[in-house]
Design a protein around this motif. Structure first.
Motif, PDB file in Angstrom:
ATOM      1  N   GLN A 238       0.805  -1.222   0.000  1.00 22.01           N
ATOM      2  CA  GLN A 238       0.000   0.000   0.000  1.00 22.01           C
ATOM      3  C   GLN A 238       0.846   1.285   0.000  1.00 22.01           C
ATOM      4  O   GLN A 238       0.479   2.254  -0.665  1.00 22.01           O
ATOM      5  N   PRO A 239       1.994   1.323   0.708  1.00 21.65           N
ATOM      6  CA  PRO A 239       2.769   2.574   0.668  1.00 21.65           C
ATOM      7  C   PRO A 239       3.154   3.001  -0.745  1.00 21.65           C
ATOM      8  O   PRO A 239       3.322   4.185  -1.016  1.00 21.65           O
ATOM      9  N   LEU A 240       3.288   2.037  -1.650  1.00 26.32           N
ATOM     10  CA  LEU A 240       3.590   2.403  -3.040  1.00 26.32           C
ATOM     11  C   LEU A 240       2.413   3.160  -3.653  1.00 26.32           C
ATOM     12  O   LEU A 240       2.602   4.159  -4.349  1.00 26.32           O
ATOM     13  N   ALA A 241       1.213   2.676  -3.410  1.00 27.46           N
ATOM     14  CA  ALA A 241       0.032   3.377  -3.930  1.00 27.46           C
ATOM     15  C   ALA A 241      -0.060   4.773  -3.313  1.00 27.46           C
ATOM     16  O   ALA A 241      -0.399   5.745  -3.985  1.00 27.46           O
ATOM     17  N   ASP A 242       0.295   4.870  -2.038  1.00 25.78           N
ATOM     18  CA  ASP A 242       0.208   6.157  -1.345  1.00 25.78           C
ATOM     19  C   ASP A 242       1.186   7.178  -1.913  1.00 25.78           C
ATOM     20  O   ASP A 242       1.000   8.378  -1.752  1.00 25.78           O
ATOM     21  N   GLN A 243       2.251   6.684  -2.542  1.00 21.00           N
ATOM     22  CA  GLN A 243       3.248   7.616  -3.088  1.00 21.00           C
ATOM     23  C   GLN A 243       2.803   8.247  -4.405  1.00 21.00           C
ATOM     24  O   GLN A 243       3.394   9.222  -4.850  1.00 21.00           O
ATOM     25  N   LEU A 244       1.789   7.690  -5.045  1.00 15.80           N
ATOM     26  CA  LEU A 244       1.342   8.244  -6.333  1.00 15.80           C
ATOM     27  C   LEU A 244       0.619   9.565  -6.112  1.00 15.80           C
ATOM     28  O   LEU A 244      -0.084   9.728  -5.118  1.00 15.80           O
TER      29      LEU A 244
END
Lengths: 183, 240
Positions: B55-61
């Motif tokens: 999820q942190p990857l999605a949050d970085q978008l």
């Protein structure tokens, strides 16, 4: 923020349309960012966002807070539908040079929205630290696949490395991520 | 190992869940996995773990505002009247009434707001705009009303604990059209506060989707964008 999203989801499950509108207002920019990055084209991202929110409305009652945070649950709904659309489009035949055709899209005001920032803070912490600890090439490979919905083959072509090598990088990166999280 | 049994192997389940969430499965494998997933709670747990891990990857978008047409199409598809909710443009009297009914669906806040309206003395001027700003605990906390002729803003701190001594509460309007956040000044500490609004401030309230209150550090120049955490927020409803 998570508490607020849980509250809104539980109200949606009771048919509260105002709560649904509030939920949409709050998280649609984050979810649209995820969808557009995967699908590259606005009409597809628009359709996926609409379908995802329809599912969120109808499935709000099945969200179980003990199984993960609400943002993760809703992101998964968007990603799964977007990946299904990509699969239906035959993404394996897509060319990678379409990557940048969303580059002119204006970043939403939501970027400056303190509530949107709070979403980020909620998701950071241990997971963020573990991602940071990965080797750059591992993290980069994982992120490119996760963000852009590309295959190992496409990633290998892009990085000019053998497919087997990028597969190993991704696998090792994910294993280290899991080990770090289980510490 | 035969197919069905192989999928019971925890290591195989873990690997499949990982590839599924990452999005690297071929079309055929993905479809087969989805069929397995719908009937296997162990597999569902593995998938949820990996969704959480990544999820942190999605949050970085970056966040991107979707076109308004998406909301309109969604409301139509679900049989929600777009007038029921805060996203519509142009608010006629009937629209305001519907908005108000939409707001009243939120029970605690609505009960409070309705009570607040009822206890106003009959001779009091009715407000043109009302926002009930909720705190984290969902109890009604701050009631903001704006009157016209003359333009005036009234804030009632119903249940609003004072901020830390080195910070203050700031009121902001969130534009319905652009989502832009603009300052409506700093809140005082009195339980009821009233001040005149400039023409520009009146327009900010008129065009606001919601009002928010953030807690900002007192030191330095007051921010022209919120920096601190959001303490209260509420939809801005046109009453007249």
């Amino acid at each position: 923020m998570n508490e607020q999203l849980r509250d809104l989801l539980s109200r949606c499950a009771l048919g509260d349309r105002g709560a649904f509108a509030h939920l949409y207002e709050l998280i649609s920019p984050k979810l649209y960012g995820v969808a557009l990055r995967l699908l590259k084209q606005r009409p597809h991202a628009d359709d996926v966002l609409q379908e995802a929110f329809t599912r969120i409305w109808y499935r709000a009652g099945s969200y179980q807070s003990d199984l993960g945070n609400p943002m993760t649950w809703m992101t998964a709904i968007v990603r799964n539908h977007a990946l299904d659309v990509l699969a239906a489009q035959g993404r394996h035949e897509r060319l990678l040079d379409r990557d940048a055709d969303y580059g002119d899209i204006e970043i939403a005001e939501a970027d400056n929205d303190p509530e949107a920032d709070t979403l980020l803070c909620d998701a950071a912490g241990r997971l963020g630290i573990c991602l940071e600890q990965l080797r750059d090439q591992h993290r980069q490979c994982i992120a490119m696949i996760y963000w852009d919905g590309i295959t190992y083959q496409q990633l290998a072509d892009k990085l000019k490395k053998p497919t087997g090598t990028v597969k190993v990088w991704v696998r090792r990166g994910l294993e280290k991520l899991r080990q770090c999280l289980e510490q | 190992m035969p197919g069905a049994v192989r999928y019971q192997d925890p290591q195989v389940q873990e690997r499949l869940a990982r590839e599924y969430v990452l999005g690297t499965m071929s079309v055929a494998v993905r479809r087969r996995f989805q069929r397995l997933l719908s009937a296997d709670s162990g597999l569902q747990r593995q998938v949820q773990h990996w969704e959480q891990h990544l999820q942190p990857l999605a949050d970085q978008l970056p966040a991107l505002t979707p076109p308004r047409a998406v909301w309109r199409a969604l409301a139509q598809r679900l049989g929600h009247s777009p007038q029921d909710v805060a996203q519509k443009a142009g608010r006629g009297w009937l629209g305001s009434l519907r908005l108000w009914r939409g707001l009243t669906a939120i029970a605690g806040t609505a009960a409070f707001a309705l009570a607040w309206l009822l206890v106003q003395t009959p001779e009091a001027r009715p407000p043109s705009y009302l926002a009930v700003l909720e705190g984290g605990e969902s109890a009604a906390s701050i009631v903001a009303t704006a009157h016209k002729e003359p333009w005036q803003l009234t804030l009632e701190l119903v249940k609003a604990p004072p901020p830390a001594s080195d910070s203050s509460l700031h009121l902001w309007a969130v534009s319905a059209d652009t989502g832009k956040i603009q300052s409506l000044g700093v809140l005082g500490t009195d339980a009821k506060q009233q001040r005149a609004l400039s023409g520009a401030e009146w327009l900010l309230i008129k065009g606001a989707r919601s009002l928010i209150v953030t807690e900002e550090a007192k030191s330095g120049v007051p921010p022209n964008q919120p920096v601190g955490p959001v303490r209260y927020r509420g939809l801005c409803v046109q009453l007249g």
